[in-house]
Design a protein around this motif. Structure first.
Motif, short mmCIF file in Angstrom:
data_model
loop_
_atom_site.label_atom_id
_atom_site.label_comp_id
_atom_site.label_asym_id
_atom_site.label_seq_id
_atom_site.Cartn_x
_atom_site.Cartn_y
_atom_site.Cartn_z
N ARG A 1 -4.85 -1.01 1.60
CA ARG A 1 -5.05 -0.69 0.18
C ARG A 1 -6.28 0.19 0.00
N ARG B 1 -8.94 4.52 2.21
CA ARG B 1 -7.97 3.44 2.47
C ARG B 1 -8.51 2.52 3.55
N PRO C 1 0.83 -1.21 0.00
CA PRO C 1 0.00 0.00 0.00
C PRO C 1 0.87 1.26 0.00
#
Ligand SMILES: Cc1cc2nc3c(=O)[nH]c(=O)nc-3n(C[C@H](O)[C@H](O)[C@H](O)COP(=O)(O)O)c2cc1C
Length: 322
Positions: free
Chosen positions: A102, A82, A6
């Motif tokens: 992510r 997120r 991420p």
């Protein structure tokens, strides 16, 4: 082939997190936390130097304040689009880590609660006495329920009134408590005004003593009158199974979710912990109200009769980076 992890947050996004955290409620408006950003991990550090010793002799309120800040942090990460996973850490200073995952669309509920962050404030005045609709009440309870955290409507209000009346008289006479409270009120009015602390005009003399902090001139009505006032309030006691730091943090997270849910539904609220730090009070509350665990906070809520101004905040502490 390796897949990239991420992405780290931009400084603008980190600013969004810091502002959301900065608006969380905290004991005496002391904001006893600090953010440490480590790539896609954000630690919430406890500032143990913040010690309103009389209000919070065991640091429970400080941990709950950190829990409230953590709820805001988690919501802000989600609203940035997120994924976010929050874990308790029993470190030297770090009490929790939010791991930013992510991309993931925030839910409508996340948006509602996030938007309520700026509108939430401590409403220590009387409410427009009326029962909150059952469905709204149930939504508040559901918002706070988490593993090991229970939201309880207090029963036996006559005994509750006796205990609160007693605690209020004790705190009124406690010179150390009064000196400390006056100091935290003075933080706001100065000089010098430090930007933390509790504004005097947010402490309401007309509300039941259950409603806020206890300056020396707080009137204490008779037990019957107080029981009647409690009966007109909407109250929830936040209880935990035990009294570990992780449980105190979870209680703070739950409390803030309930408070934001109430705000999102156009209700106001305030929290009371100060009598719970009197050991005798806490123990008797458990036995006399037949509570299912350790009472960490009392939340009162309802429709506001008068609007309340937001309380000030110290200038934002910049997050640390590692
Ligand atoms: C853990 C915790 C304990 C608190 N205890 C009390 C309390 O006992 N009495 C009270 O009036 N307010 C209490 N508060 C409310 C704070 O004083 C308030 O959040 C702070 O002054 C900031 O004001 P705001 O809530 O309007 O933003 C508490 C808040 C937290 C998070």
């Amino acid at each position: 082939m390796t897949t990239a992890g991420p992405a780290a947050l931009t400084s603008e996004q980190i600013g969004t997190l810091a502002r959301a955290v900065g608006r969380a409620p905290s004991v005496h408006n002391s904001r006893p936390w600090q953010l440490l950003v480590r790539g896609t991990e954000v630690d919430l550090l406890e500032r143990r130097s913040v010690v309103p010793r009389r209000q919070d002799p065991f640091g429970r309120d400080r941990m709950m304040s950190c829990g409230a800040a953590l709820t805001n942090l988690e919501l802000a990460v989600r609203v940035l689009g997120r994924d976010c996973h929050v874990a308790f850490r029993d470190g030297e200073d770090a009490v929790a880590t939010a791991t930013i995952g992510r991309p993931r669309a925030a839910s409508a509920r996340d948006f509602d609660l996030y938007e309520a962050i700026g509108r939430r404030r401590s409403h220590r005045h009387e409410f427009d006495h009326g029962r909150v609709p059952a469905a709204v009440h149930a939504a508040l309870v559901a918002a706070g329920e988490a593993t090991g955290v229970h939201l309880v409507v207090p029963a036996h209000l006559d005994r509750f009134a006796q205990l609160l009346g007693f605690a209020t008289r004790v705190l009124r006479e406690d010179r150390g408590y009064q000196r400390e409270l006056a100091k935290w009120i003075a933080h706001v009015t100065g000089p010098p005004a430090t930007g933390d602390g509790v504004p005097e005009d947010t402490l309401s003399p007309e509300a039941p003593p259950v409603a806020g902090l206890v300056p020396a001139d707080t009137p204490v009505p008779g037990d019957d009158v107080l029981a009647g006032r409690l009966a007109a309030e909407n109250l929830l006691v936040v209880c935990t199974d035990g009294d570990t730091r992780a449980e105190q943090l979870a209680a703070g997270m739950a409390l803030q979710r309930v408070w934001l849910t109430a705000t999102a539904k156009a209700l106001a609220g305030s929290v009371i912990t100060q009598p719970l730090h009197l050991t005798g009070f806490r123990a008797r509350l458990v036995s006399e109200l037949v509570l299912p665990g350790v009472p960490q906070a009392i939340f009162r809520f309802g429709c506001a009769e008068v609007p309340v101004a937001p309380s000030p905040r110290m200038p934002l502490d910049e997050p640390f980076f590692e």
